[in-house]
Design an enzyme around this catalytic site. Structure first.
Site, PDB file in Angstrom:
ATOM      1  N   ILE A 345     -10.704  -1.340  -1.309  1.00 53.29           N
ATOM      2  CA  ILE A 345     -10.529  -2.565  -2.256  1.00 53.29           C
ATOM      3  C   ILE A 345      -9.822  -3.593  -1.467  1.00 53.29           C
ATOM      4  CG2 ILE A 345     -10.189  -1.590  -4.711  1.00 53.29           C
ATOM      5  CD1 ILE A 345      -7.385  -1.658  -4.466  1.00 53.29           C
ATOM      6  N   GLN A 347      -8.429  -4.489   3.327  1.00 51.76           N
ATOM      7  CA  GLN A 347      -8.304  -4.185   4.524  1.00 51.76           C
ATOM      8  C   GLN A 347      -7.227  -4.953   5.171  1.00 51.76           C
ATOM      9  OE1 GLN A 347     -10.126  -1.900   6.451  1.00 51.76           O
ATOM     10  NE2 GLN A 347      -8.372  -2.257   7.879  1.00 51.76           N
ATOM     11  N   GLY A 348      -6.212  -4.314   5.732  1.00 50.24           N
ATOM     12  CA  GLY A 348      -4.790  -4.979   6.124  1.00 50.24           C
ATOM     13  C   GLY A 348      -4.800  -4.938   7.537  1.00 50.24           C
ATOM     14  N   GLY A 349      -3.806  -5.586   8.120  1.00 47.66           N
ATOM     15  CA  GLY A 349      -3.639  -5.420   9.620  1.00 47.66           C
ATOM     16  C   GLY A 349      -3.542  -3.972  10.189  1.00 47.66           C
ATOM     17  N   GLY A 351      -4.157  -1.029   8.276  1.00 47.13           N
ATOM     18  CA  GLY A 351      -4.912  -0.013   7.350  1.00 47.13           C
ATOM     19  C   GLY A 351      -5.832  -0.497   6.273  1.00 47.13           C
ATOM     20  N   SER A 352      -6.355   0.500   5.473  1.00 48.74           N
ATOM     21  CA  SER A 352      -7.118   0.049   4.596  1.00 48.74           C
ATOM     22  C   SER A 352      -6.406   0.242   3.244  1.00 48.74           C
ATOM     23  CB  SER A 352      -8.572   0.759   4.438  1.00 48.74           C
ATOM     24  OG  SER A 352      -9.141   0.559   5.839  1.00 48.74           O
ATOM     25  N   VAL A 353      -7.096  -0.325   2.075  1.00 48.13           N
ATOM     26  CA  VAL A 353      -6.663  -0.048   0.779  1.00 48.13           C
ATOM     27  C   VAL A 353      -7.531   0.568  -0.221  1.00 48.13           C
ATOM     28  CG1 VAL A 353      -5.140  -0.836  -1.112  1.00 48.13           C
ATOM     29  CG2 VAL A 353      -4.448  -1.766   1.235  1.00 48.13           C
ATOM     30  N   ASP A 464       7.842 -11.645   4.996  1.00 45.73           N
ATOM     31  CA  ASP A 464       6.187 -11.844   5.382  1.00 45.73           C
ATOM     32  C   ASP A 464       5.866 -12.281   3.642  1.00 45.73           C
ATOM     33  OD1 ASP A 464       4.010 -12.239   6.549  1.00 45.73           O
ATOM     34  OD2 ASP A 464       3.231  -9.870   6.220  1.00 45.73           O
TER      35      ASP A 464
END
Length: 648
Positions: A345, A347-349, A351-353, A464
């Site tokens: 659901i 994609q982050g800096g 890793g993935s979620v 952040d």
């Protein structure tokens, strides 16, 4: 004789002014509206029908809920039963009249003639055992202190001492009654009229939260109302009031407390003695302190060298004693269907979620950090150590973690509506965000930050905050997420300097970008950017090539054209309220750090349309160097925390 006569005349004048200041009532309506004859209204009215009786029969405090409606009632300790009933019912009448269809309402009713005070609050979220600083009513005396203005310095010293004594009496109270946090003191000052002071907290919070609530009220009175002949501030969790005359009938059996005696030693002599003692102490203490600091420095240096040489055995690291929250990797594989693409659901800096489901049916969100990412390891440890110790309805909940082998995984509660940026910056989904919904999201984010900065057992700077790090649950309630960049402060620490700037450009405060310094005011700046994005419906990124959203909004404000930045899909009938939010947003994004408000003050402003707020000064990055700083910022995007979620 002259002093006595002055005191007598002042006291007489104060008694005459009681009729002007004696009846003190304030109400605040916030949040969205509910339809007439809806189930919410019926449930609220049902709770209202028995509230006054419940408050009196339960010792002066009652908290009740019915299908999503939450009601709180509080009366002053030692209340008269009928007086309490009348006070609560009058508050209910005022709420029905003035906040007839508002989901959240707050009424503080104080009537000296009826010798009673009470508060009633309604909301769609449970506040039981939660410190609530807003909404708040502010009721200063209309009359200024001028009779003994030349002695105001001495009066303030004695007044502050009385505040400390009253706070102590309230927060260490061992009463077995329901209303345990209560104090009413009368102080006889030598050169001024008597002062009467009362403090009270709702009994569901702990003593530490009670003290913070009252201190916030005292600070607000001192900063905003000083020089007035008394006044009161009423919050959902506490009440503070002081006057030059007795009120509520609260002081009939109160022991008089004399003012602390003034120093008998002449000032010059006292200073010389203090200096002499200080010199003697310094001779012995300074060398000891220096040696101790050198020793601590050597120990810390040795520790860093040893860690860098040996590394950290992550499999055995218990993350602050949180090993009980450790998930089995095989369970996570099963829950996410082996991290299938269909369950991805976001994609982050780092890793993935993924969406997952535990054996019991509970839905979870799983963040799988990229292997070998040094920054990812720091983010992982930060989130585990911080989020497991934080609990607030406007913060995402960390359910646990897994660190088996090379895997570093964080398990969160599942938040079905993804993140705020997928609504506010989408041309179609933005239409779903009414002004009431946007205001509620803004207030929820503000409450989450107040908890981080002031109300939790830790003091945390998020660093952040941005639209993509604000998740929305099934009811569109906001939850601040992504604490990988967060920093822990000591309770008495005000600022820090970092070696590397991390975060997302456009949300970072000027002093953070330029000087690498950060504080709670850094988060306030980020909050202001998010608030302005909510009002405009546009991302700060859209303004990068020109001024940036804060600077653009500031220039429109100065030109008298602030209304032009309001999202065109919002109802113009609410323009006054929206303009107030723009005003607050500009105060948050001011270039001058010291002029930015605290988040607790922001909560007060958001919750009341009657509290006067100062004019904003120039916004951050308004000068010509903005473009150059933006270009410098884009060069270091690999150092920034950027997480983008996409709903499926």
């Amino acid at each position: 004789m002259k002093n006595s006569a002055a005191i007598f005349l002042t006291s007489s004048l104060i008694l005459l002014l009681q009729t002007l200041h004696g009846v003190k009532a304030g109400f605040i309506c916030v949040g969205s509206s509910f339809p007439t004859n809806s189930s919410y209204q019926k449930n609220r009215d049902s709770l209202f029908s028995t509230l006054s009786d419940k408050v009196t029969t339960n010792g002066g405090f009652y908290n009740a809920s019915l299908d999503g409606v939450h009601v709180v009632g509080l009366c002053r300790r030692d209340y008269d039963r009928q007086g309490c009933i009348n006070c609560v019912e009058e508050s209910i009448r005022q709420i029905k009249t003035s906040c007839s269809n508002r989901v959240q309402s707050f009424h503080c009713n104080s009537d000296d003639r009826e010798r009673v005070s009470c508060l009633v609050r309604t909301t769609d979220q449970s506040t039981y055992r939660i410190l609530e600083l807003g909404p708040a009513t502010n009721d200063p005396s209309p009359v200024a202190i001028d009779t003994f203005a030349k002695n105001m310095t001495l009066f303030r010293q004695e007044w502050e001492a009385m505040v400390d004594r009253t706070l102590e009496a309230v927060t260490i109270d061992n009463s077995t009654t329901v209303l345990k946090y209560y104090g009413a003191l009368k102080s006889e000052f030598s050169e001024f009229p008597n002062v009467y002071m009362m403090m009270q907290c709702t009994p569901d919070i702990n003593s530490g939260a009670c003290k913070r609530c009252l201190q916030a009220s005292v600070t607000y009175f001192r900063d905003q109302n000083w020089g007035r002949q008394g006044g009161g501030i009423c919050r959902p969790s506490c009440v503070f009031r002081w006057e030059f005359y007795p009120f509520y009938g609260a002081f009939a059996n109160v022991t008089r407390v004399p003012a602390p005696p003034r120093a008998l030693i002449p000032r010059t002599e006292a200073i010389s003695i203090t200096r002499l003692k200080g010199g003697i102490i310094a001779i012995f203490v300074v060398p000891i302190v220096i040696n101790l600091l050198v020793f601590i420095g050597l120990i810390r240096a040795y520790t860093r060298i040893r860690k860098s040489y040996n590394g950290i055995n992550e499999a055995q690291y218990d993350y602050g004693g949180q090993s009980k929250l450790r998930f089995d990797f095989r369970m996570i594989l099963t829950a996410t269907d082996d991290f299938s693409f269909e369950n991805k659901i976001g994609q982050g800096g780092f890793g993935s979620v993924y969406k997952g489901k535990l054996p019991g049916g509970e839905e979870i969100a799983v963040k799988r950090l990229t292997r070998g990412s040094g920054q990812g390891e720091i983010e992982f440890r930060n989130e585990v150590l911080l989020l497991t110790r934080l609990q607030h309805r406007n913060l995402v909940k960390l359910l646990g973690f897994c660190n088996e082998g090379d895997e570093e995984i964080l398990v969160y509660e599942f938040v079905p509506n993804s993140s705020l940026d997928h609504f506010i910056f989408d041309e179609e989904k933005r239409l779903l965000l009414t002004w009431d919904m946007r205001a509620r999201i803004i207030e929820g984010v503000a409450r989450g930050l107040v908890y981080l900065h002031e109300d939790s057992q830790l003091r945390i700077i998020h660093r952040d905050l941005k639209a993509s790090n604000i998740l929305l649950d099934a009811y569109m309630n906001p939850k601040v997420a992504d604490f990988g960049m967060a920093r822990l402060f000591n309770m008495d620490q005000t600022r820090a300097v970092t070696r590397k700037v991390v975060g997302t450009f456009g949300y970072m405060a000027p002093e953070y970008v330029r000087n690498r310094t950060f504080s709670v005011k850094t988060d306030v700046y980020s909050f202001g950017v998010v608030l302005l994005e909510m009002i405009t419906g546009r991302s700060n990124k859209n303004y990068f090539e020109a001024l940036g959203l804060p600077a653009y909004a500031w220039k429109c404000w100065v030109a008298g054209e602030a209304a032009s930045i309001i999202d065109h899909v919002l109802s113009r009938s609410r323009s006054n309220e929206i303009m107030r939010f723009i005003h607050i947003g500009l105060l948050c994004v001011q270039e001058n750090v010291s002029k930015r408000p605290t988040m607790s003050l922001v909560i007060q402003w958001l919750g009341s349309e009657t509290i006067a707020i100062p004019l904003p000064t120039v916004a951050g990055f308004t000068n010509a160097s903005y473009q150059a700083e933006h270009e410098a910022g884009t060069l270091s995007l690999n150092e920034l925390s950027i997480t983008e979620l996409s709903p499926r």
